[in-house]
Structure formats: structure tokens, C-alpha cells
Motif scaffolding. Structure first.
Motif, short mmCIF file in Angstrom:
data_model
loop_
_atom_site.label_atom_id
_atom_site.label_comp_id
_atom_site.label_asym_id
_atom_site.label_seq_id
_atom_site.Cartn_x
_atom_site.Cartn_y
_atom_site.Cartn_z
N SER A 24 0.99 25.02 -82.93
CA SER A 24 2.50 24.65 -83.47
C SER A 24 2.43 23.23 -83.87
O SER A 24 1.85 22.33 -83.22
N TYR A 25 3.25 22.89 -84.92
CA TYR A 25 3.58 21.50 -85.40
C TYR A 25 4.84 21.31 -85.63
O TYR A 25 5.63 22.07 -86.39
N TYR A 26 5.55 20.33 -85.03
CA TYR A 26 6.97 20.06 -85.27
C TYR A 26 7.14 18.64 -86.21
O TYR A 26 6.80 17.58 -85.33
N PRO A 27 7.00 18.62 -87.18
CA PRO A 27 6.89 17.70 -88.43
C PRO A 27 8.03 16.63 -88.09
O PRO A 27 7.56 15.15 -88.16
N PHE A 28 9.24 16.90 -87.62
CA PHE A 28 10.47 15.96 -87.62
C PHE A 28 10.39 14.98 -86.24
O PHE A 28 10.91 14.15 -86.18
N ASN A 29 9.69 15.69 -85.28
CA ASN A 29 9.32 14.96 -84.12
C ASN A 29 7.85 14.41 -83.93
O ASN A 29 7.43 14.07 -82.66
N SER A 30 7.01 14.80 -84.84
CA SER A 30 5.68 14.36 -84.85
C SER A 30 4.97 14.90 -83.50
O SER A 30 4.40 14.25 -82.65
N VAL A 113 2.12 37.36 -94.28
CA VAL A 113 1.45 36.48 -93.63
C VAL A 113 2.09 36.75 -92.15
O VAL A 113 2.39 35.69 -91.38
N PRO A 114 1.86 37.56 -91.25
CA PRO A 114 2.43 37.97 -90.10
C PRO A 114 2.00 37.00 -88.82
O PRO A 114 2.90 36.76 -87.98
N HIS A 115 0.93 36.20 -88.76
CA HIS A 115 0.81 35.20 -87.76
C HIS A 115 1.36 34.01 -88.05
O HIS A 115 1.02 33.07 -87.19
N LEU A 116 2.05 33.66 -89.25
CA LEU A 116 2.63 32.30 -89.55
C LEU A 116 4.07 32.73 -89.01
O LEU A 116 4.67 33.65 -89.33
N GLY A 117 4.59 31.62 -88.38
CA GLY A 117 6.05 31.60 -87.69
C GLY A 117 6.71 30.33 -87.91
O GLY A 117 6.18 29.37 -88.13
N LEU A 118 7.84 30.53 -87.36
CA LEU A 118 8.90 29.35 -87.23
C LEU A 118 9.27 29.26 -85.91
O LEU A 118 9.72 30.08 -85.21
N ASN A 119 9.55 27.96 -85.41
CA ASN A 119 9.93 27.72 -84.06
C ASN A 119 11.04 26.98 -84.05
O ASN A 119 11.28 26.30 -84.83
N VAL A 130 15.48 10.27 -63.38
CA VAL A 130 16.69 11.23 -63.57
C VAL A 130 18.07 10.30 -63.74
O VAL A 130 19.21 10.73 -63.28
N GLN A 131 17.95 9.25 -64.42
CA GLN A 131 18.78 8.35 -64.63
C GLN A 131 19.36 8.44 -66.14
O GLN A 131 20.69 8.22 -66.26
N THR A 132 18.70 8.74 -67.21
CA THR A 132 19.12 9.03 -68.62
C THR A 132 18.40 10.10 -68.89
O THR A 132 17.62 11.00 -68.47
N GLY A 133 19.14 10.78 -70.03
CA GLY A 133 18.61 12.02 -70.67
C GLY A 133 19.11 12.31 -72.10
O GLY A 133 19.89 11.63 -72.47
N LEU A 134 18.47 13.36 -72.56
CA LEU A 134 18.98 13.58 -74.09
C LEU A 134 18.76 15.05 -74.36
O LEU A 134 17.90 15.49 -73.71
N LEU A 135 19.30 15.33 -75.37
CA LEU A 135 19.22 16.70 -75.72
C LEU A 135 18.67 16.87 -77.15
O LEU A 135 18.94 16.48 -78.25
N ARG A 136 17.00 17.23 -77.00
CA ARG A 136 16.31 17.40 -78.21
C ARG A 136 16.41 18.52 -78.88
O ARG A 136 16.70 19.84 -78.02
N ALA A 137 16.35 18.74 -80.25
CA ALA A 137 16.22 20.06 -80.92
C ALA A 137 15.03 20.03 -81.83
O ALA A 137 14.86 18.84 -82.39
N TRP A 138 14.13 20.83 -81.75
CA TRP A 138 12.93 20.95 -82.36
C TRP A 138 12.85 21.99 -83.57
O TRP A 138 13.24 23.23 -82.97
N LEU A 139 12.27 21.81 -84.41
CA LEU A 139 12.07 22.76 -85.69
C LEU A 139 10.66 22.48 -86.06
O LEU A 139 10.34 21.53 -86.39
N GLY A 140 9.85 23.84 -85.89
CA GLY A 140 8.61 23.51 -86.48
C GLY A 140 7.90 24.92 -87.01
O GLY A 140 8.67 25.86 -87.08
N VAL A 141 6.68 24.86 -87.04
CA VAL A 141 5.57 26.02 -87.89
C VAL A 141 4.57 26.33 -86.75
O VAL A 141 4.28 25.23 -85.78
#
Length: 151
Positions: A24-30, A113-119, A130-141
């Protein structure tokens, strides 16, 4: 440190035994991810940070569980650790950078292309203290090698 090495050893053994079958590759998060078969009930994934300075290279290692499957999608949850491989070399900091959870879906909407997907994934993250945190959202192929067990 010993726990991290033990976890890494078990994770790598699990990944080797399960025959890694998806990339998988998540381009917005590298992020580049290699995983065992995500259509199985239990699977594992290794994510590597791309486009980083050498001292900031991190990887995420974690087991995942498939909670629901349809003929076109896999819904999963899991979590793991974030490791900074070069941190100790450059600035003598801990290898363990933090922890993350995962809640996501891998959809395979392209019948031609049945083997190509979106994540799409939500991954809450916290630092190792455990002092700081964030909620990440990832979009990838992703591309699923081998037989797709969704049907």
C-alpha cells in the motif's frame, strides 16, 4: 529495549510465515506499507516513512484483525508501535517513538482490476510516554498479490 526487540522478532517471524501479499502507498502521508494477506482473519503490516531526513525515519509495526468482509471490502482493526530506527544513532533517543491504533477499510471497487484497492484508515497515535497524541486519517491505494479471498 528488550521488549521492542522481542516484539520486532515475533512480528518479522509472523510476517515471514504469512507470506506478505499486499503493498500500500499513502501519498498524503508519505507512507509505504507491506502486509501479509489482509483478507485473512489475522494479518500483520509494516509501514515505512518515506521522504524523511535520515534521523527522522520511522517504521510502524503492528498486527491487524479483520472484523468484517464483504465481496468488495475488508474492515479491520489493530495497532502497534512506531519505531525510529536512526534515532539512537543521531541523537541518542529511544527507539520506541509511540503507539498507534488502526480502524480502517480496504475496498476493491474496480471489477476490471480486482487486485487494486483503496485504503481509508483512522489511526489514533500517542507518543511513548503517553503525554501527547493525535488522530491521523490516511487515504491510500493498495495492490493485493495472489488470490483475493473476498468472494
Amino acid at each position: 529495549m528488550k521488549n521492542t526487540i522481542a516484539f520486532l522478532g515475533l512480528f518479522l517471524a509472523f510476517t515471514q510465515l504469512s507470506n506478505a501479499q499486499s503493498i500500500s502507498y499513502y501519498p498524503f502521508n508519505s507512507q509505504l506499507a507491506v502486509s501479509s494477506n489482509p483478507t485473512n482473519i489475522a494479518w500483520a503490516e509494516v509501514r515505512m516513512q518515506m521522504n524523511s531526513a535520515t534521523s527522522a525515519i520511522t517504521s510502524e509495526l503492528g498486527p491487524m484483525l479483520t472484523v468484517y468482509k464483504t465481496k468488495d471490502a475488508v474492515f479491520y482493526t489493530g495497532g502497534g508501535v512506531n519505531i525510529g530506527w536512526m534515532s539512537n544513532v543521531f541523537n541518542q533517543s529511544s527507539l520506541l517513538k509511540g503507539y498507534y491504533g488502526s480502524l480502517g477499510v480496504r475496498a476493491y471497487p474496480f471489477s476490471s482490476v480486482p487486485h487494486l484497492g483503496l485504503n481509508f484508515e483512522f489511526t489514533p497515535y500517542t507518543d511513548s510516554k503517553v503525554q501527547t497524541g493525535l488522530l491521523r486519517a490516511w487515504l491510500g491505494v493498495n495492490y493485493h498479490f495472489g488470490k483475493n479471498k473476498l468472494k
